[in-house]
Design an enzyme around this catalytic site. Structure first.
Site, PDB file in Angstrom:
ATOM      1  N   ALA A 191       2.341  -3.258 -37.064  1.00 22.93           N
ATOM      2  CA  ALA A 191       3.958  -3.199 -37.572  1.00 22.93           C
ATOM      3  C   ALA A 191       4.568  -4.529 -37.485  1.00 22.93           C
ATOM      4  O   ALA A 191       3.770  -5.378 -36.863  1.00 22.93           O
ATOM      5  CB  ALA A 191       4.704  -2.103 -36.694  1.00 22.93           C
ATOM      6  N   LYS A 192       5.506  -4.542 -38.150  1.00 22.03           N
ATOM      7  CA  LYS A 192       6.326  -5.749 -38.224  1.00 22.03           C
ATOM      8  C   LYS A 192       7.788  -5.369 -38.717  1.00 22.03           C
ATOM      9  O   LYS A 192       7.772  -4.323 -39.607  1.00 22.03           O
ATOM     10  CB  LYS A 192       6.126  -7.056 -38.978  1.00 22.03           C
ATOM     11  CG  LYS A 192       6.211  -8.055 -38.474  1.00 22.03           C
ATOM     12  CD  LYS A 192       5.320  -8.608 -37.362  1.00 22.03           C
ATOM     13  CE  LYS A 192       5.844 -10.185 -36.848  1.00 22.03           C
ATOM     14  NZ  LYS A 192       4.969 -10.350 -35.764  1.00 22.03           N
ATOM     15  N   GLY A 193       8.916  -6.040 -38.254  1.00 28.19           N
ATOM     16  CA  GLY A 193      10.173  -5.842 -38.838  1.00 28.19           C
ATOM     17  C   GLY A 193      10.840  -7.182 -39.207  1.00 28.19           C
ATOM     18  O   GLY A 193      10.352  -8.398 -38.809  1.00 28.19           O
TER      19      GLY A 193
END
Ligand code: NAD
Length: 438
Positions: free
Chosen positions: A125-127
């Site tokens: 994931a990444k934000g």
């Protein structure tokens, strides 16, 4: 395959991928190109390839922020979960003005392969939030963080998706995220983020984990190239002097390397007899940049990448070694502290020129490894000694390095191709075993 096999793009560069507009779009095209290569090597069918090329969930949110002077500004944030087949999603949160959905998607995809490659039970994931933290006060930064977290709240949680620091975020950001999440839950949930302060359940060794992993990867590469793990006197240039770059420089110096040049967004400095990395870190902590450090000469950002050194550690952002400057890279070894610093076109040029590249998903995996160890400690409400954490980190890094080097050597692949082949195959295997619902 060589660079001349590819068509010339509008910008006059030979490239296997069409011209893109933003840095994020370039990064995503690069990530998809690397996946396509791995899919071809592994013989994955089109459906599996398409599923792995597509993020599982993407959420874009508007983050209204009240500035100190009373003005209301709205910035955009994203959280992308690329793949969940091997466990909960895991990945950092980036605060940078140029971040966009494409960049966050690319970074999430690389996280998926990285976690699989080092054998930890996470998806990627990444934000990201499109703000420049340097232009915000601490209170504004706290408000942006808390509101962003509130907007992505349905996605995150210790069993669902666990954020961590990345560019422009740090332990303090993680503490605010943990507090915001816990306030909504009604009880303390330390395992919702990693890279927290130790006072809140952060792991010993997490702050330096990515850099320690870079050092371990560099020493493994030395051993492969020279038959000795000793880097005594090897010269090093480091681009980016943040959480990863500054400690990577320190640990490489501690191991016996001569760190001759470093840079950050404020400037670059060089000293051919070797920099005093500890003094430079103190200068950067005091002034906010390596720029102006007295015991060194100034250098241009571009020249740092082309110095005649043994090792180049890009530890800033994506897309910095390109078809333009790759022919002039004189380092024999590139160890990617940053995610995606080398474009696919540059990769081909470096390989043609005999430059060994330890790819991001291997070289900078130390961070997510110790994040995993932090999460394990949080779920057990127990904490390990610094020595125990480092021993486990070293074990996982060295095992992953050896698996990659063995496949690369046996099948005539670059380390990047081998690392992707291993990571992608493990994720594809998880999909095959789980089957498709419904
Ligand atoms: P950071 O914000 O702490 O540091 C980034 C550094 O890069 C700063 O010193 C900044 O001034 C510098 N920089 C930015 N643009 C530059 C330019 N054009 N030239 C030279 N320097 C420049 O971020 P970080 O956490 O150290 O992350 C750096 C890279 O490492 C990113 O690619 C990130 O995704 C990757 N990474 C970080 C971690 C982690 O644990 N923090 C883990 C794995 C990978």
């Amino acid at each position: 395959m060589t660079i001349t096999d590819f068509p010339t793009t509008a910008s006059g560069v030979r490239s296997p991928i069409p011209h893109r507009q933003t840095q994020g779009e370039h990064a995503l095209a690069a990530a998809r190109f690397q996946l396509a290569e791995a899919a071809r090597f592994l013989g994955l069918d089109d459906g599996m390839h398409r599923m792995l090329a597509t993020p599982r969930r993407s959420l874009t949110v508007s983050v209204p922020v009240r500035r100190e002077d009373g003005r209301l500004e709205v910035v955009q944030g994203h959280r992308v979960q690329h793949n969940l087949s091997r466990g909960p999603a895991k990945g950092g949160i980036r605060f940078h003005p140029a971040t966009d959905l494409a960049e966050v998607t690319a970074l999430a995809m690389w996280m998926t392969w990285k976690c699989a490659l080092v054998g930890i039970p996470y998806g990627g994931a990444k934000g990201g939030v499109a703000v420049d933290p340097a232009t915000l006060t601490t209170r504004e930064l706290e408000r942006v963080t808390r509101r962003y977290v509130n907007e992505i709240l349905p996605l995150i949680g210790p069993e669902k998706d666990i954020p961590a620091p990345d560019v422009g975020t740090d332990e303090q950001t993680m503490a605010w995220i943990m507090d915001t999440y816990s306030a909504n839950a009604g009880y303390s949930v330390p395992g919702v983020v990693t890279g927290k302060p130790t006072a809140l359940g952060g792991s010993l060794g997490r702050a330096g984990a990515t850099s320690r992993g870079v050092q371990i990867a560099a020493l493994e590469a030395f051993a492969a190239m020279n038959g000795s793990r000793s880097p005594e006197g090897a010269t090093v240039a480091v681009q980016g002097f943040g959480k990863v770059g500054a400690l990577a420089a320190q640990y490489l110096a501690d191991a016996g390397c001569r760190v001759v040049a470093v840079s950050d967004v404020g400037g670059a400095v060089v000293r051919h007899t070797g920099l005093d990395v500890a003094a430079l870190r103190a200068h950067a902590a005091e002034t906010g940049s390596v720029h102006g450090y007295r015991d060194a000469d100034p250098l241009s950002h571009g020249d740092l990448l082309e110095l005649d050194v043994d090792v180049l550690v890009p530890a800033a952002l994506e897309g910095v070694i390109t078809a333009d400057n790759a022919p002039r890279v004189r380092a024999r070894l590139v160890v990617e502290g940053a995610n995606g610093p080398t474009t696919p076109e540059a990769d081909l040029i470096l390989a043609d020129n005999g430059v060994m590249v330890v790819p991001d998903i291997l070289a900078n995996a130390g961070g997510v490894i110790v994040s995993y160890l932090e999460w394990v400690q949080n779920t057990q409400a127990y904490s390990w000694s610094a020595g125990e954490v480092e021993m486990r980190l070293r074990d996982l890094m060295e095992n992953a390095y050896r698996a990659v080097a063995e496949l690369a050597g046996g099948r005539d692949l670059t380390l990047r191709q081998a690392a992707h082949a291993i990571g992608v195959e493990r994720v594809a295997e998880a999909h095959r075993m789980r089957g498709l619902y419904p």
